[in-house]
Design a protein around this motif. Structure first.
Motif, PDB file in Angstrom:
ATOM      1  N   GLY A  94       0.840  -1.194   0.000  1.00 39.38           N
ATOM      2  CA  GLY A  94       0.000   0.000   0.000  1.00 39.38           C
ATOM      3  C   GLY A  94       0.873   1.241   0.000  1.00 39.38           C
ATOM      4  N   SER A  95       0.503   2.221   0.809  1.00 39.41           N
ATOM      5  CA  SER A  95       1.239   3.478   0.848  1.00 39.41           C
ATOM      6  C   SER A  95       1.364   4.014   2.265  1.00 39.41           C
ATOM      7  N   MET A  96       2.448   4.748   2.492  1.00 41.04           N
ATOM      8  CA  MET A  96       2.673   5.459   3.738  1.00 41.04           C
ATOM      9  C   MET A  96       2.746   6.946   3.410  1.00 41.04           C
ATOM     10  N   ILE A  97       2.040   7.761   4.190  1.00 37.78           N
ATOM     11  CA  ILE A  97       1.983   9.203   3.993  1.00 37.78           C
ATOM     12  C   ILE A  97       2.733   9.876   5.134  1.00 37.78           C
ATOM     13  N   GLU A  98       3.651  10.769   4.774  1.00 39.88           N
ATOM     14  CA  GLU A  98       4.382  11.556   5.763  1.00 39.88           C
ATOM     15  C   GLU A  98       4.193  13.034   5.428  1.00 39.88           C
ATOM     16  N   ILE A  99       3.975  13.838   6.453  1.00 42.34           N
ATOM     17  CA  ILE A  99       3.899  15.285   6.299  1.00 42.34           C
ATOM     18  C   ILE A  99       5.045  15.863   7.107  1.00 42.34           C
ATOM     19  N   GLU A 100       5.838  16.716   6.454  1.00 39.21           N
ATOM     20  CA  GLU A 100       6.962  17.311   7.163  1.00 39.21           C
ATOM     21  C   GLU A 100       7.249  18.708   6.653  1.00 39.21           C
ATOM     22  N   ASP A 101       8.070  19.398   7.392  1.00 43.98           N
ATOM     23  CA  ASP A 101       8.527  20.715   6.998  1.00 43.98           C
ATOM     24  C   ASP A 101       9.238  20.613   5.645  1.00 43.98           C
ATOM     25  N   TYR A 102       9.002  21.580   4.772  1.00 42.77           N
ATOM     26  CA  TYR A 102       9.576  21.542   3.430  1.00 42.77           C
ATOM     27  C   TYR A 102      11.101  21.423   3.457  1.00 42.77           C
ATOM     28  N   ARG A 103      11.753  22.151   4.340  1.00 44.76           N
ATOM     29  CA  ARG A 103      13.228  22.091   4.400  1.00 44.76           C
ATOM     30  C   ARG A 103      13.716  20.671   4.701  1.00 44.76           C
ATOM     31  N   ASN A 104      13.107  20.025   5.664  1.00 46.37           N
ATOM     32  CA  ASN A 104      13.516  18.659   6.012  1.00 46.37           C
ATOM     33  C   ASN A 104      13.235  17.688   4.869  1.00 46.37           C
ATOM     34  N   GLY A 105      12.048  17.797   4.296  1.00 41.53           N
ATOM     35  CA  GLY A 105      11.690  16.918   3.184  1.00 41.53           C
ATOM     36  C   GLY A 105      12.588  17.131   1.980  1.00 41.53           C
ATOM     37  N   TYR A 106      12.885  18.372   1.687  1.00 38.09           N
ATOM     38  CA  TYR A 106      13.762  18.676   0.547  1.00 38.09           C
ATOM     39  C   TYR A 106      15.149  18.078   0.783  1.00 38.09           C
ATOM     40  N   ARG A 107      15.655  18.226   1.995  1.00 32.04           N
ATOM     41  CA  ARG A 107      16.983  17.678   2.324  1.00 32.04           C
ATOM     42  C   ARG A 107      16.992  16.152   2.155  1.00 32.04           C
ATOM     43  N   ARG A 108      15.928  15.483   2.576  1.00 34.14           N
ATOM     44  CA  ARG A 108      15.855  14.019   2.484  1.00 34.14           C
ATOM     45  C   ARG A 108      15.703  13.514   1.054  1.00 34.14           C
ATOM     46  N   HIS A 109      14.954  14.261   0.226  1.00 36.78           N
ATOM     47  CA  HIS A 109      14.562  13.745  -1.085  1.00 36.78           C
ATOM     48  C   HIS A 109      14.987  14.634  -2.251  1.00 36.78           C
ATOM     49  N   GLN A 110      15.967  15.493  -2.066  1.00 33.37           N
ATOM     50  CA  GLN A 110      16.290  16.479  -3.096  1.00 33.37           C
ATOM     51  C   GLN A 110      16.659  15.870  -4.439  1.00 33.37           C
ATOM     52  N   GLN A 111      17.146  14.638  -4.462  1.00 31.87           N
ATOM     53  CA  GLN A 111      17.489  14.003  -5.742  1.00 31.87           C
ATOM     54  C   GLN A 111      16.263  13.802  -6.622  1.00 31.87           C
ATOM     55  N   HIS A 112      15.061  13.786  -6.029  1.00 30.85           N
ATOM     56  CA  HIS A 112      13.820  13.614  -6.787  1.00 30.85           C
ATOM     57  C   HIS A 112      13.093  14.942  -7.024  1.00 30.85           C
ATOM     58  N   LEU A 113      13.629  16.017  -6.485  1.00 30.48           N
ATOM     59  CA  LEU A 113      12.941  17.315  -6.510  1.00 30.48           C
ATOM     60  C   LEU A 113      13.746  18.343  -7.301  1.00 30.48           C
ATOM     61  N   VAL A 114      14.248  17.951  -8.458  1.00 27.04           N
ATOM     62  CA  VAL A 114      15.198  18.782  -9.208  1.00 27.04           C
ATOM     63  C   VAL A 114      14.629  20.126  -9.644  1.00 27.04           C
TER      64      VAL A 114
END
Length: 133
Positions: A94-114
């Motif tokens: 299925g799926s897992m949903i996470e909500i986080e501060d944009y700065r933290n999320g960007y730092r974790r996933h920046q390779q997908h957020l070009v």
């Protein structure tokens, strides 16, 4: 004198309430947190959909409240809402949903957020209330 103080206190409390409501993530342009809480199963600070793929869950969230930006990568879906970010990942069929501060999320996933703005740049303003000031 006491009635004047009470009026000032009431006005200050009303202004504080309005300003806090305007900054919350459940506003017109923020993450639809209460809807997510109602639609999905809570698991700590995350939410689960045991049957739906990340694309389908992200579509439903985006349909509820349109994201400012959307991206995908590594099987995950990313939705940007001002200063917050929603990540929908595959989880046990299925799926897992996470909500986080944009700065933290960007730092974790920046390779997908070009194409997303770097929150650490001088020009980043967050997209929330007061954007562009």
């Amino acid at each position: 004198m006491n009635s004047a103080r009470l009026v000032r206190a009431a006005v200050a409390a009303a202004l504080l309430t309005v300003s806090l409501a305007a900054c919350s993530s459940d506003g017109d342009d923020g993450v639809p947190r209460s809807w997510i809480r109602d639609q999905y199963t809570a698991s700590g600070s995350r939410w689960l959909d045991k049957d739906s793929a990340p694309t389908r869950v992200a579509d439903a969230i985006d349909d509820k409240r349109e994201a400012l930006d959307r991206s995908s990568g590594g099987g995950m879906q990313f939705l940007r809402y001002g200063d917050d970010m929603v990540t929908v990942s595959p989880y046990r069929g299925g799926s897992m949903i996470e909500i986080e501060d944009y700065r933290n999320g960007y730092r974790r996933h920046q390779q997908h957020l070009v194409n997303w703005p770097n929150p650490n740049s001088q020009s980043y303003r967050g997209g929330g209330p007061g954007e562009g000031k």
